[in-house]
Motif scaffolding. Sequence first.
Motif, PDB file in Angstrom:
ATOM      1  N   VAL A   1     -13.037  -1.974   4.607  1.00 53.22           N
ATOM      2  CA  VAL A   1     -13.581  -0.653   3.645  1.00 53.22           C
ATOM      3  C   VAL A   1     -12.146   0.051   3.285  1.00 53.22           C
ATOM      4  O   VAL A   1     -12.387   0.724   2.224  1.00 53.22           O
ATOM      5  CB  VAL A   1     -14.287   0.216   4.724  1.00 53.22           C
ATOM      6  CG1 VAL A   1     -14.718   1.365   4.097  1.00 53.22           C
ATOM      7  CG2 VAL A   1     -15.373  -0.424   5.473  1.00 53.22           C
ATOM      8  N   ARG A   2     -11.078   0.047   3.754  1.00 52.25           N
ATOM      9  CA  ARG A   2      -9.898   0.762   3.231  1.00 52.25           C
ATOM     10  C   ARG A   2      -9.522   0.196   1.738  1.00 52.25           C
ATOM     11  O   ARG A   2      -9.136   0.835   1.074  1.00 52.25           O
ATOM     12  CB  ARG A   2      -8.713   0.810   4.338  1.00 52.25           C
ATOM     13  CG  ARG A   2      -7.537   1.437   3.956  1.00 52.25           C
ATOM     14  CD  ARG A   2      -6.710   1.784   4.853  1.00 52.25           C
ATOM     15  NE  ARG A   2      -6.752   0.907   5.921  1.00 52.25           N
ATOM     16  CZ  ARG A   2      -5.804  -0.124   6.288  1.00 52.25           C
ATOM     17  NH1 ARG A   2      -4.788  -0.312   4.938  1.00 52.25           N
ATOM     18  NH2 ARG A   2      -5.509  -1.027   7.107  1.00 52.25           N
ATOM     19  N   PHE A   3      -9.529  -1.383   2.067  1.00 56.78           N
ATOM     20  CA  PHE A   3      -9.324  -1.900   0.674  1.00 56.78           C
ATOM     21  C   PHE A   3     -10.279  -1.665  -0.195  1.00 56.78           C
ATOM     22  O   PHE A   3     -10.017  -1.685  -1.619  1.00 56.78           O
ATOM     23  CB  PHE A   3      -8.974  -3.334   1.131  1.00 56.78           C
ATOM     24  CG  PHE A   3      -7.836  -3.700   1.511  1.00 56.78           C
ATOM     25  CD1 PHE A   3      -7.149  -3.268   2.289  1.00 56.78           C
ATOM     26  CD2 PHE A   3      -7.216  -5.199   1.176  1.00 56.78           C
ATOM     27  CE1 PHE A   3      -5.972  -3.463   2.881  1.00 56.78           C
ATOM     28  CE2 PHE A   3      -5.861  -5.392   1.583  1.00 56.78           C
ATOM     29  CZ  PHE A   3      -5.203  -4.541   2.631  1.00 56.78           C
ATOM     30  N   PHE A   4     -11.618  -1.765   0.160  1.00 58.62           N
ATOM     31  CA  PHE A   4     -12.609  -1.767  -0.897  1.00 58.62           C
ATOM     32  C   PHE A   4     -13.530  -0.680  -0.476  1.00 58.62           C
ATOM     33  O   PHE A   4     -14.746  -1.191   0.037  1.00 58.62           O
ATOM     34  CB  PHE A   4     -13.470  -3.318  -0.964  1.00 58.62           C
ATOM     35  CG  PHE A   4     -12.183  -4.097  -1.303  1.00 58.62           C
ATOM     36  CD1 PHE A   4     -11.691  -4.274  -2.566  1.00 58.62           C
ATOM     37  CD2 PHE A   4     -12.035  -5.345  -0.404  1.00 58.62           C
ATOM     38  CE1 PHE A   4     -10.644  -5.317  -2.829  1.00 58.62           C
ATOM     39  CE2 PHE A   4     -11.230  -6.394  -0.651  1.00 58.62           C
ATOM     40  CZ  PHE A   4     -10.259  -6.174  -2.008  1.00 58.62           C
ATOM     41  N   PRO A   5     -13.622   0.680  -0.532  1.00 61.69           N
ATOM     42  CA  PRO A   5     -14.303   1.395  -0.048  1.00 61.69           C
ATOM     43  C   PRO A   5     -15.908   1.241  -0.670  1.00 61.69           C
ATOM     44  O   PRO A   5     -16.986   1.722   0.056  1.00 61.69           O
ATOM     45  CB  PRO A   5     -13.959   2.770  -0.669  1.00 61.69           C
ATOM     46  CG  PRO A   5     -12.258   2.479  -0.951  1.00 61.69           C
ATOM     47  CD  PRO A   5     -12.411   1.143  -1.350  1.00 61.69           C
ATOM     48  N   GLN A   6     -16.205   0.723  -1.480  1.00 64.04           N
ATOM     49  CA  GLN A   6     -17.499   0.345  -2.408  1.00 64.04           C
ATOM     50  C   GLN A   6     -18.394  -0.619  -1.186  1.00 64.04           C
ATOM     51  O   GLN A   6     -19.361  -0.800  -1.651  1.00 64.04           O
ATOM     52  CB  GLN A   6     -17.413   0.045  -3.762  1.00 64.04           C
ATOM     53  CG  GLN A   6     -16.719  -1.294  -4.120  1.00 64.04           C
ATOM     54  CD  GLN A   6     -15.215  -1.204  -4.244  1.00 64.04           C
ATOM     55  OE1 GLN A   6     -14.588  -0.479  -3.330  1.00 64.04           O
ATOM     56  NE2 GLN A   6     -14.631  -1.859  -5.244  1.00 64.04           N
TER      57      GLN A   6
ATOM     58  N   HIS B   1       0.759  -1.211  -0.036  1.00 61.45           N
ATOM     59  CA  HIS B   1      -0.207  -0.012   0.040  1.00 61.45           C
ATOM     60  C   HIS B   1       0.783   1.360   0.049  1.00 61.45           C
ATOM     61  O   HIS B   1       0.416   2.368  -0.411  1.00 61.45           O
ATOM     62  CB  HIS B   1      -1.008   0.077   1.246  1.00 61.45           C
ATOM     63  CG  HIS B   1      -1.724  -1.043   1.281  1.00 61.45           C
ATOM     64  ND1 HIS B   1      -3.230  -1.001   0.599  1.00 61.45           N
ATOM     65  CD2 HIS B   1      -1.870  -2.132   1.853  1.00 61.45           C
ATOM     66  CE1 HIS B   1      -3.733  -2.018   1.019  1.00 61.45           C
ATOM     67  NE2 HIS B   1      -3.097  -2.741   1.793  1.00 61.45           N
ATOM     68  N   SER B   2       2.228   1.308   0.462  1.00 62.62           N
ATOM     69  CA  SER B   2       2.922   2.273   0.704  1.00 62.62           C
ATOM     70  C   SER B   2       4.264   2.054   0.174  1.00 62.62           C
ATOM     71  O   SER B   2       4.686   0.983  -0.138  1.00 62.62           O
ATOM     72  CB  SER B   2       2.901   2.716   2.003  1.00 62.62           C
ATOM     73  OG  SER B   2       3.559   1.716   2.707  1.00 62.62           O
ATOM     74  N   PRO B   3       5.076   3.106  -0.151  1.00 66.57           N
ATOM     75  CA  PRO B   3       6.452   2.990  -0.504  1.00 66.57           C
ATOM     76  C   PRO B   3       7.304   1.941   0.316  1.00 66.57           C
ATOM     77  O   PRO B   3       7.970   1.265  -0.152  1.00 66.57           O
ATOM     78  CB  PRO B   3       6.994   4.360  -0.657  1.00 66.57           C
ATOM     79  CG  PRO B   3       5.914   5.113  -0.854  1.00 66.57           C
ATOM     80  CD  PRO B   3       4.833   4.577   0.022  1.00 66.57           C
ATOM     81  N   ALA B   4       7.042   2.276   1.557  1.00 64.43           N
ATOM     82  CA  ALA B   4       8.033   1.108   2.317  1.00 64.43           C
ATOM     83  C   ALA B   4       7.486  -0.187   2.308  1.00 64.43           C
ATOM     84  O   ALA B   4       8.302  -1.245   2.317  1.00 64.43           O
ATOM     85  CB  ALA B   4       7.775   1.736   4.184  1.00 64.43           C
ATOM     86  N   GLN B   5       6.107  -0.440   2.179  1.00 68.40           N
ATOM     87  CA  GLN B   5       5.662  -1.651   1.822  1.00 68.40           C
ATOM     88  C   GLN B   5       6.053  -2.309   0.536  1.00 68.40           C
ATOM     89  O   GLN B   5       6.456  -3.427   0.481  1.00 68.40           O
ATOM     90  CB  GLN B   5       4.135  -1.752   2.025  1.00 68.40           C
ATOM     91  CG  GLN B   5       3.562  -1.716   3.320  1.00 68.40           C
ATOM     92  CD  GLN B   5       2.110  -1.917   3.459  1.00 68.40           C
ATOM     93  OE1 GLN B   5       1.322  -2.568   2.650  1.00 68.40           O
ATOM     94  NE2 GLN B   5       1.363  -1.478   4.464  1.00 68.40           N
ATOM     95  N   LEU B   6       6.091  -1.354  -0.495  1.00 66.83           N
ATOM     96  CA  LEU B   6       6.623  -1.822  -1.827  1.00 66.83           C
ATOM     97  C   LEU B   6       7.991  -2.305  -1.715  1.00 66.83           C
ATOM     98  O   LEU B   6       8.419  -3.110  -2.289  1.00 66.83           O
ATOM     99  CB  LEU B   6       6.380  -0.751  -2.850  1.00 66.83           C
ATOM    100  CG  LEU B   6       6.820  -0.951  -4.258  1.00 66.83           C
ATOM    101  CD1 LEU B   6       5.896  -2.244  -4.617  1.00 66.83           C
ATOM    102  CD2 LEU B   6       6.503   0.182  -5.053  1.00 66.83           C
TER     103      LEU B   6
END
Length: 465
Positions: free
Chosen positions: A333-338, A136-141
């Motif tokens: 919800v953070r992964f899939f806001p819909q 999700h983030s540069p550090a995670q990548l």
Amino acid sequence: MSTSGTVNGGISFWYAQEGAAPPREPLPGDRTADVCIVGGGYTGLWTAYYLKKAAPFLDITVLEAAFCGYGASGRNGGWLYNGIAGRDRYARLHGHEAAVRLQHAMNDTVTEVVDVCAAEGIDADIHRGGVLEIAHSPAQLARLKDFHAAELAFGEKDRELYGARETAERIRVTGAVGSTWTPHGARLHPVKLVKGLADAVETLGVTLHESTPVTEIRPKHAVTPYGTVRAPYVLRCTEGFTASLAGQRRTWLPMNSSMIATEPLTDAQWDSIGWEGLETLGDMAHAYMYAQRTADGRIALGGRGVPYRFGSKTDNDGRTQPQTVAALRDILVRFFPQLAGVGIAHAWSGVLGVPRDWCATVTLDRSTGLGWAGGYVGSGVATTNLAARTLRDLIQQDSGQSGPTDLTTLPWVDHRVRKWEPEPLRWLGVQTMYAAFRGADRRESAARTTATDRVALLANRLSGR
């Protein structure tokens, strides 16, 4: 997202959906056997299965405190995949090639479980879509790319690395910047697997006694309130419930993991998400999540809630704290806001076994006949199968029926681990570790830097991970 109709506890959603098997009789009194297995989860049942298939003449008794699959085997996320706890440590202790052999054995184990289920007619909703882990983030990548490179170095040449666009073609997780995928994984229904496996071992002639808690294991004895089973080999297959046995309070820490399952999604909702490949889904957060798309069209998602109960206590029925349900819902919800309006049908928790050095192990003490396997640290759905086949080979070797095999020479065999610290140090350490991980995830997300948070690195070192 509604939680007003959420079922909380009741062992797990998998049991609510599938139902429990008819109860088996408790131990009726003192008995003898050739092999006594303590624990009716995946490890114990797979071990009984492979021993009985290899040597049909063996008299094998399985003792289960509640019912088969009551523990982690009936509560997990349904990830049948090739991860194994401790591989990097085994590489340092025994050399890189030894760890590569262990990894290849785990890769093959995924196929082994699928093949046995097919041969035994166990319909466990298995779909071999592989494992997709996202960043999700540069550090995670940055961590994901390092992880991907490490897996290639351990011989996983069929693993693939994706950027943000390729990841979205598989699954549309909001904010995903990359992912890595391995074909060595499958989604399954945990309870369908454990019930089918229990039926299979009974058909082979193994004796299963439920509602029979073992209070003490000693050489050639498994002691229960209803009698003692005496056997040349007594195998401890109790994973996260090991601390309840006499003398084992500090052996493996019972770590809590919690899950939620949504109501079934509509076709339109699935179209908005993708996920047609039915991969199991994870991420590279320090306090990581895991999920699957179930056979009946739900999302089952898990992660750490309250990670540990003081004194190595375990729950009774899987009930989960409201704040944990809310935290898992927030991840969804953070992964899939819909999916913000989708109801949560069920929430539950269970414990997994964590050794002090976070290494899964298999052991047979040839001087006493005592054996054990476990400490899977959440990777047990497949690892239990490899552990069971290894225990089979160790017993056959010890009894003179065979010599060493490829499995008995793997580096996790006979690995010894020091005990966890006494309380309150144990409780303080685990609470501090997970507080550090959650804080690190927040800081990494806000900072947008490729560097892993220093507090998380320190927590990893201090915890022995």
